[in-house]
Design a protein around this motif. Structure first.
Motif: not given
Length: 225
Positions: A174-192, A208-217
């Motif tokens: 979800t948008y709430l946990n996606a950026r944590e996945c990047l912080k733990h080594g994922a190259a990206g996420v898959a969502a259904m 979802l995209l906004s959450a990932l962008a914030k986490g990446t920055a």
């Protein structure tokens, strides 16, 4: 001979793989995908395995045509013949699939993914020539309740740190946990379900995209693999 992992491979950007499920979306599937693409999604996997072969191929062809409007990569689950016929971006295979056969049929530019559920399966997929793997389930999945065991962020990190192949976190994303996945080594996420089950798939994708962008920055992560 297995195909070595490409040093120049880049996952579609942003690295969010939208997996379709027409049983979840209130809108017709093509409308839901179009909404997600308009919101910034650039990577879609058609996963409608219960469709008859002709209907499945025709749907894939329409999505591939739609994706061209956004320069988006449209893939399909397992169906190498349909991928070739429609000039899809590639295929995503089940864990017992053969990346070598898919590569031989689709060519060197095709994107080949494989489903994995632990480090051994991910390593086998990498050795067989996959470009990326989805690792699941990271969290409890609303689309597949009871499916597990859940790997959690620690399990994701253990696999991602062990292997060079890009790992996409899947399962309960979800948008709430996606950026944590990047912080733990994922190259990206898959969502259904996060997108397909939303009343407004475009708004859900944008969150979802906004959450990932914030986490990446914040983390200074490079999403290109």
């Amino acid at each position: 001979m297995t195909r070595p992992q490409s040093s120049h491979l880049q996952l579609p950007q942003p690295p969010v793989l939208l997996i379709t499920d027409r049983s979840q979306t209130p809108a017709p599937l093509e409308e839901a995908v179009a909404s997600a693409l308009a919101a910034g999604c650039r990577w879609v996997l058609l996963r409608e395995k219960d469709l008859a072969a002709d209907a499945h191929r025709d749907l894939l062809a329409r999505l591939v045509a739609l994706g061209r409007n956004y320069d988006a990569a449209i893939m399909v689950s397992d169906d190498i013949v349909a991928a070739r016929a429609t000039e899809a971006a590639g295929v995503h295979l089940s864990r017992d699939g053969d990346p070598g056969a898919a590569r031989a049929a689709l060519g060197p530019e095709a994107l080949i993914g494989v489903s994995a559920h632990d480090a051994a399966e991910a390593a086998a997929a990498a050795h067989a020539g996959a470009d990326y793997v989805t690792l699941s389930p990271i969290f409890e999945s609303l689309s597949k309740p009871g499916y597990g065991p859940q790997l959690g962020l620690a399990g994701l990190s253990a696999v991602a740190n062990r292997l060079a192949i890009p790992i996409l976190a899947l399962g309960g994303i979800t948008y709430l946990n996606a950026r944590e996945c990047l912080k733990h080594g994922a190259a990206g996420v898959a969502a259904m379900g996060e997108v397909m089950g939303a009343d407004d798939p475009g708004a859900a994708m944008l969150r979802l995209l906004s959450a990932l962008a914030k986490g990446t920055a914040r983390a200074g992560l490079n999403l290109c693999q």
